[in-house]
Scaffold this motif. Structure first.
Motif, PDB file in Angstrom:
ATOM      1  N   SER A  61       2.985 -11.814   8.819  1.00 26.55           N
ATOM      2  CA  SER A  61       2.201 -10.635   9.171  1.00 26.55           C
ATOM      3  C   SER A  61       0.719 -10.831   8.865  1.00 26.55           C
ATOM      4  N   SER A  62      -0.132 -10.344   9.756  1.00 27.57           N
ATOM      5  CA  SER A  62      -1.572 -10.406   9.520  1.00 27.57           C
ATOM      6  C   SER A  62      -2.019  -9.387   8.478  1.00 27.57           C
ATOM      7  N   ARG A  63      -1.168  -8.403   8.178  1.00 26.73           N
ATOM      8  CA  ARG A  63      -1.459  -7.382   7.177  1.00 26.73           C
ATOM      9  C   ARG A  63      -0.772  -7.748   5.871  1.00 26.73           C
ATOM     10  N   ALA A  64      -1.560  -7.866   4.802  1.00 27.77           N
ATOM     11  CA  ALA A  64      -0.997  -8.240   3.508  1.00 27.77           C
ATOM     12  C   ALA A  64       0.053  -7.242   3.034  1.00 27.77           C
ATOM     13  N   SER A 100       0.778  -1.237   0.000  1.00 25.60           N
ATOM     14  CA  SER A 100       0.000   0.000   0.000  1.00 25.60           C
ATOM     15  C   SER A 100       0.810   1.289   0.000  1.00 25.60           C
ATOM     16  N   CYS A 101       2.079   1.236   0.420  1.00 27.84           N
ATOM     17  CA  CYS A 101       2.825   2.475   0.618  1.00 27.84           C
ATOM     18  C   CYS A 101       3.216   3.123  -0.709  1.00 27.84           C
ATOM     19  N   GLU A 158      -5.393   0.600   1.159  1.00 31.25           N
ATOM     20  CA  GLU A 158      -5.446  -0.457   2.168  1.00 31.25           C
ATOM     21  C   GLU A 158      -6.852  -1.049   2.272  1.00 31.25           C
ATOM     22  N   THR A 159      -7.854  -0.187   2.291  1.00 29.54           N
ATOM     23  CA  THR A 159      -9.233  -0.643   2.419  1.00 29.54           C
ATOM     24  C   THR A 159      -9.657  -1.458   1.199  1.00 29.54           C
ATOM     25  N   GLY A 200      -8.962  -4.901   2.772  1.00 29.72           N
ATOM     26  CA  GLY A 200     -10.189  -5.012   3.534  1.00 29.72           C
ATOM     27  C   GLY A 200     -10.417  -3.966   4.598  1.00 29.72           C
ATOM     28  N   SER A 201      -9.338  -3.314   5.055  1.00 37.04           N
ATOM     29  CA  SER A 201      -9.474  -2.304   6.103  1.00 37.04           C
ATOM     30  C   SER A 201      -8.162  -1.553   6.237  1.00 37.04           C
ATOM     31  N   VAL A 202      -8.222  -0.420   6.916  1.00 38.28           N
ATOM     32  CA  VAL A 202      -7.014   0.276   7.331  1.00 38.28           C
ATOM     33  C   VAL A 202      -6.410  -0.501   8.488  1.00 38.28           C
ATOM     34  N   ASN A 203      -5.090  -0.496   8.594  1.00 36.75           N
ATOM     35  CA  ASN A 203      -4.423  -1.178   9.702  1.00 36.75           C
ATOM     36  C   ASN A 203      -5.030  -0.705  11.028  1.00 36.75           C
ATOM     37  N   PRO A 204      -5.643  -1.610  11.815  1.00 32.94           N
ATOM     38  CA  PRO A 204      -6.318  -1.186  13.049  1.00 32.94           C
ATOM     39  C   PRO A 204      -5.380  -0.582  14.087  1.00 32.94           C
ATOM     40  N   SER A 205      -4.094  -0.879  13.987  1.00 33.61           N
ATOM     41  CA  SER A 205      -3.137  -0.276  14.905  1.00 33.61           C
ATOM     42  C   SER A 205      -3.146   1.241  14.776  1.00 33.61           C
ATOM     43  N   PHE A 206      -3.286   1.734  13.532  1.00 34.56           N
ATOM     44  CA  PHE A 206      -3.282   3.172  13.311  1.00 34.56           C
ATOM     45  C   PHE A 206      -4.600   3.819  13.694  1.00 34.56           C
TER      46      PHE A 206
END
Length: 234
Positions: free
Chosen positions: A139-142, A18-19, A177-178, A182-188
Motif C-alpha cells: 500500500s502507498s498509505r502507511a 491512524s484509525c 494521518e497528516t 504526511g497527508s490525508v488519504n487523497p482518495s477521500f
C-alpha cells in the motif's frame, strides 16, 4: 510460523496506523479476527463468509454510540508485496465471491444499496452493510501497509450511531494521518462524497475508474440524501 493476530494487534498500535476506532476496539477486546488461506480463492471465500455470517447476525444488538467493533480478516497468500492494482483486483474478486453466496439468501440493509456506483453503497453480509478497509504490504498509505493481505469490515450502522461524535473522530484521524503520514488519504479528499467503493482498496483510483463488482440484489429504492453513508475516513 508467525501469528497473524499478534501481527495485526501490533500494527494497530504503531504510530503510522491512524484509525482511532480500531485502536479503541483493540483496547476493549472487540476486534474479531479470522485467518484464511488465499485472498480471492473460492474455498477461502466460503470459509470467510461462514465467519462473517455469524458476525453480521450478532453485531446489530451489540452496537451503541459507545462501542466500536470490527471484523478483520487476514490471509496467508499471496505472500510478498503486491502492487496496488493487483491487490485491488484480488480484493474485489474475494468480495464478489462472498456476495454471490450471500445474495442468494439475504437482501439490503435499510438506507443502503449494494450498487458500487452509488454513494450509499455498502458491502452486505446477512442484510448488514459494511465499509471495507483493505490493507497489504504494497500500500502507498502507511496506515494501510500491513505485513500481509487483510480486510477490515466496519459496520455502517456503527458510524451512524456515533452521530456528531463521528466528525470529532474524523478530524482526529485526519490530523493523525497528516502528522504521521504526511497527508490525508487523497482518495477521500478527492472523492469523499462520490462512491465509497473507490476507497475500499486504499489506492488513489483514476477519475474514470469502474468498480469491478456486480451487485446481485434488486436496485435499492432508497435515494442518497445525506453524508451518513460517507463517514469512513481512513
Amino acid at each position: 510460523m508467525s501469528d497473524p493476530k499478534a501481527e495485526l494487534e501490533a500494527f494497530i498500535q504503531t504510530t503510522e496506523f491512524s484509525c482511532l476506532g480500531a485502536r479503541a476496539a483493540l483496547k476493549k477486546g472487540s476486534i474479531v479476527h479470522g485467518h484464511y488461506a488465499v485472498l480471492g480463492d473460492p474455498e477461502s471465500a466460503r470459509a470467510h463468509y461462514r465467519d462473517m455470517l455469524g458476525y453480521a447476525r450478532d453485531i446489530r444488538p451489540t452496537l451503541s454510540d459507545k462501542s466500536f467493533r470490527t471484523f478483520v480478516s487476514t490471509f496467508e497468500e499471496p505472500g510478498g508485496i503486491l502492487g496496488e492494482e493487483e491487490y485491488e483486483r484480488l480484493l474485489w474478486r474475494h468480495l464478489q465471491l462472498i456476495h454471490d453466496i450471500d445474495s442468494r439468501t439475504y437482501g439490503l440493509d435499510e438506507g443502503a444499496t449494494s450498487d458500487p456506483d452509488e454513494p450509499n453503497f455498502g458491502f452486505h453480509v446477512a442484510g448488514h452493510s459494511f465499509f471495507v478497509v483493505g490493507m497489504h504490504p504494497g500500500s502507498s498509505r502507511a496506515s494501510r501497509r500491513f505485513s500481509r493481505p487483510a480486510i477490515a469490515f466496519n459496520s455502517l450502522m456503527q458510524f451512524m450511531l456515533l452521530g456528531d461524535k463521528f466528525f470529532s473522530m474524523q478530524d482526529a484521524i485526519r490530523k493523525r494521518e497528516t502528522t504521521n503520514n504526511g497527508s490525508v488519504n487523497p482518495s477521500f479528499t478527492t472523492y469523499e462524497y462520490q462512491m465509497p467503493s473507490r476507497h475500499f482498496s486504499g489506492r488513489m483510483t483514476e477519475e474514470d475508474w469502474k468498480c469491478p463488482f456486480t451487485s446481485r440484489h434488486e436496485p435499492s429504492s432508497v435515494k442518497y440524501t445525506s453524508d451518513v453513508m460517507q463517514r469512513p475516513t481512513g
